[in-house]
Write a protein that holds these residues in place. Structure first.
Motif, PDB file in Angstrom:
ATOM      1  N   LEU A 147       0.881   4.119  -2.945  1.00 47.49           N
ATOM      2  CA  LEU A 147       0.537   5.503  -2.631  1.00 47.49           C
ATOM      3  C   LEU A 147       1.693   6.446  -2.947  1.00 47.49           C
ATOM      4  CD1 LEU A 147      -1.376   5.050   0.751  1.00 47.49           C
ATOM      5  CD2 LEU A 147      -2.344   5.772  -1.445  1.00 47.49           C
ATOM      6  N   HIS A 148       2.918   6.016  -2.694  1.00 43.55           N
ATOM      7  CA  HIS A 148       4.094   6.860  -2.950  1.00 43.55           C
ATOM      8  C   HIS A 148       4.119   7.332  -4.404  1.00 43.55           C
ATOM      9  CE1 HIS A 148       8.272   8.262  -2.720  1.00 43.55           C
ATOM     10  NE2 HIS A 148       8.454   7.637  -3.882  1.00 43.55           N
ATOM     11  N   ARG A 157       1.076   9.486  -5.522  1.00 41.83           N
ATOM     12  CA  ARG A 157       1.276  10.873  -5.096  1.00 41.83           C
ATOM     13  C   ARG A 157       2.270  11.606  -5.982  1.00 41.83           C
ATOM     14  NH1 ARG A 157       1.743   8.597   1.034  1.00 41.83           N
ATOM     15  NH2 ARG A 157      -0.507   8.577   1.530  1.00 41.83           N
ATOM     16  N   THR A 160       0.834  -1.204   0.000  1.00 45.52           N
ATOM     17  CA  THR A 160       0.000   0.000   0.000  1.00 45.52           C
ATOM     18  C   THR A 160       0.866   1.251   0.000  1.00 45.52           C
ATOM     19  OG1 THR A 160      -1.789  -1.137   1.170  1.00 45.52           O
ATOM     20  CG2 THR A 160      -1.784   1.270   1.242  1.00 45.52           C
ATOM     21  N   ASP A 161       1.896   1.270   0.821  1.00 42.31           N
ATOM     22  CA  ASP A 161       2.791   2.425   0.890  1.00 42.31           C
ATOM     23  C   ASP A 161       3.486   2.677  -0.444  1.00 42.31           C
ATOM     24  OD1 ASP A 161       2.148   2.853   3.526  1.00 42.31           O
ATOM     25  OD2 ASP A 161       3.936   1.886   4.338  1.00 42.31           O
ATOM     26  N   ARG A 216      -7.648   0.145   0.309  1.00 43.41           N
ATOM     27  CA  ARG A 216      -6.945   1.181   1.078  1.00 43.41           C
ATOM     28  C   ARG A 216      -6.474   2.313   0.179  1.00 43.41           C
ATOM     29  NH1 ARG A 216      -2.616  -1.263   5.173  1.00 43.41           N
ATOM     30  NH2 ARG A 216      -3.371  -3.414   5.271  1.00 43.41           N
ATOM     31  N   VAL A 217      -5.916   1.940  -0.967  1.00 41.71           N
ATOM     32  CA  VAL A 217      -5.377   2.953  -1.878  1.00 41.71           C
ATOM     33  C   VAL A 217      -6.494   3.845  -2.409  1.00 41.71           C
ATOM     34  CG1 VAL A 217      -4.217   3.307  -4.093  1.00 41.71           C
ATOM     35  CG2 VAL A 217      -3.376   1.564  -2.510  1.00 41.71           C
ATOM     36  N   ARG A 218      -7.647   3.260  -2.674  1.00 45.85           N
ATOM     37  CA  ARG A 218      -8.751   4.044  -3.239  1.00 45.85           C
ATOM     38  C   ARG A 218      -9.345   5.038  -2.253  1.00 45.85           C
ATOM     39  NH1 ARG A 218     -10.352  -1.103  -6.248  1.00 45.85           N
ATOM     40  NH2 ARG A 218      -9.883  -0.622  -8.437  1.00 45.85           N
ATOM     41  N   HIS A 219      -9.044   4.882  -0.980  1.00 44.78           N
ATOM     42  CA  HIS A 219      -9.493   5.911  -0.022  1.00 44.78           C
ATOM     43  C   HIS A 219      -8.873   7.258  -0.375  1.00 44.78           C
ATOM     44  CE1 HIS A 219     -11.959   3.738   2.790  1.00 44.78           C
ATOM     45  NE2 HIS A 219     -11.039   2.796   2.967  1.00 44.78           N
ATOM     46  N   GLU A 220      -7.630   7.244  -0.849  1.00 48.75           N
ATOM     47  CA  GLU A 220      -6.962   8.489  -1.228  1.00 48.75           C
ATOM     48  C   GLU A 220      -7.050   8.754  -2.724  1.00 48.75           C
ATOM     49  OE1 GLU A 220      -2.529  10.605  -0.911  1.00 48.75           O
ATOM     50  OE2 GLU A 220      -3.038   8.898   0.392  1.00 48.75           O
ATOM     51  N   PHE A 221      -7.048   7.678  -3.526  1.00 49.01           N
ATOM     52  CA  PHE A 221      -7.076   7.828  -4.977  1.00 49.01           C
ATOM     53  C   PHE A 221      -8.220   6.980  -5.541  1.00 49.01           C
ATOM     54  CE2 PHE A 221      -2.713   8.802  -3.800  1.00 49.01           C
ATOM     55  CZ  PHE A 221      -2.474   9.966  -4.538  1.00 49.01           C
TER      56      PHE A 221
END
Length: 397
Positions: free
Chosen positions: A154-155, A158, A150-151, A183-188
């Motif tokens: 997201l990196h 971003r 996940t990290d 999890r990733v789709r919460h931000e993207f």
């Protein structure tokens, strides 16, 4: 609207395309990524709207034996080169998708040196992937592996990418992908996830893993082998299965990629034009493997250098492409233009109308829109495409 609904990807294997020493990792930074810029213009001239890049992270050799998912491979450049590529894509309206190798890592990865519990073990021994002694599998049942992947995702999201191709997605439990992508789709929320899948019920696999798309290998195989064997019955069967798989998902359709023999080597340049005609007139999210639009040839060999013939260097610029491939490139441009003007094809409903050994007719419909295709393999390769809005396109060898 999802990227899967309208994106046509230009797929590049960067280590090979940019002339990097594929079998020698490490060394000083060489700023090769910038050499992709003229090829971005080439992709746009074809009508593509996305760049799908093979591995660009630090690795031992071919890119799929990753050493560091947070560092650009020094054979390709550095963070500044990557940022410049993202900006160049954005300027041209190209989405950028990266290849994420999250099933395994190199035996030289730091996780191995640290004897990390994140690695999969069998009877105390590290579990290698499909007999490759230099690749160690991650333990996807562990929460810290999900955190780590996940990290990584997201990196780079971003940093400006639009999504991920998930290498060897078929070897990872769907529950892992569902957890990570959620999890990733919460931000993207608009990030695209494309899973590499070879066999099985593609739609069910995509559902289980919460993936936007998976690779349509069945259709790829039937397309080239039907053309090669003059057997449209095989193609008809695959098209019907493709429709069933595509009922709720947009599959990644292709006639070439970094793992298979070049389409022009399999069926010749005329056959490649027929294959491209199928690619751009059926439901799916098409990708064009670099050079296929010019009739590049190459067949996989054996041993450590097996993939080199299908992952060749590009010329310094599109202006250096051989004139002999210009006609096929024009076929690609025509078909991609037709596809973009009928973007509903990505989620259309496909039906086989009629067939014999040497020809097939099929239709794709969506509400009041319809496209009819007739493909003739012999005695003369020929394609006829008709749309209900009056647009038509034809090609004959």
């Amino acid at each position: 609207m999802s990227l899967a609904d309208h994106t046509i990807w230009y797929h590049v294997y960067p280590l090979g395309a940019l002339g990097a020493p594929v079998h020698e990792g490490g060394g000083e930074v060489v700023h090769r990524l910038g050499a992709l810029e003229p090829w971005l213009d080439h992709a746009v001239s074809l009508g593509c709207s996305g760049l799908l890049l093979g591995p660009i992270f630090a690795s031992v050799s071919h890119g799929y034996d990753t050493l560091d998912h947070f560092r650009i491979d020094p054979r390709l450049g550095d963070d500044a080169d990557f940022d410049a590529l993202v900006a160049a894509c954005r300027e041209r309206g190209l989405s950028l998708m990266l290849d994420g190798v999250f099933n395994h890592v190199s035996t030289q990865h730091g996780l191995v040196a640290e004897e990390s519990p994140m690695l999969r073990r069998s009877n105390g021994h590290l579990y290698t992937w499909e007999g490759h002694d230099n690749l160690v599998e991650l333990d996807h049942t562990r929460g810290d592996v999900a955190d780590w992947v996940t990290d990584i995702m997201l990196h780079w999201l971003r940093r400006g990418i639009a999504g991920w191709r998930l290498d060897v997605a078929y070897a990872v439990a769907p529950a892992f992908w569902r957890e990570v992508t959620g999890r990733v789709r919460h931000e993207f929320p608009d990030a695209l996830f494309l899973g590499e899948v070879i066999h099985g019920d593609y739609g069910a696999i995509a559902d289980a893993g919460a993936l936007d798309s998976v690779t349509a290998y069945e259709l790829w195989k039937a397309t080239w082998s039907s053309i090669k064997d003059t057997n449209c019955w095989e193609l008809a069967h695959a098209l019907e299965r493709h429709q069933a798989f595509s009922a709720h998902h947009v599959l990644n359709t292709f006639v070439g990629n970094h793992d298979v023999d070049r389409i022009a080597s399999l069926v010749g340049s005329d056959g490649a034009a027929l294959a491209a005609s199928v690619l751009f007139t059926v439901p799916g999210m098409p990708s064009v493997y670099y050079g296929d639009e010019q009739g590049f040839t190459g067949e996989r060999g054996t041993g450590a250098y097996a993939d080199d013939p299908i992952r060749p260097p590009l010329p310094a610029s599109p202006a250096d492409l051989l004139p002999a491939g210009a006609w096929l490139q024009r076929v690609y441009q025509d078909l991609i233009g037709f596809r973009r003007r009928h973007a509903w094809l990505s989620r259309g409903r496909l039906s086989v109308v009629a067939k014999e050994n040497a020809w097939i007719e099929y239709a794709v419909t969506h509400s009041d829109d319809r496209v009819d295709v007739r493909l003739e393999l012999a005695p003369v390769p020929r394609v006829q495409v008709r749309a209900s809005d009056g647009e038509a396109w034809e090609w004959s060898a």
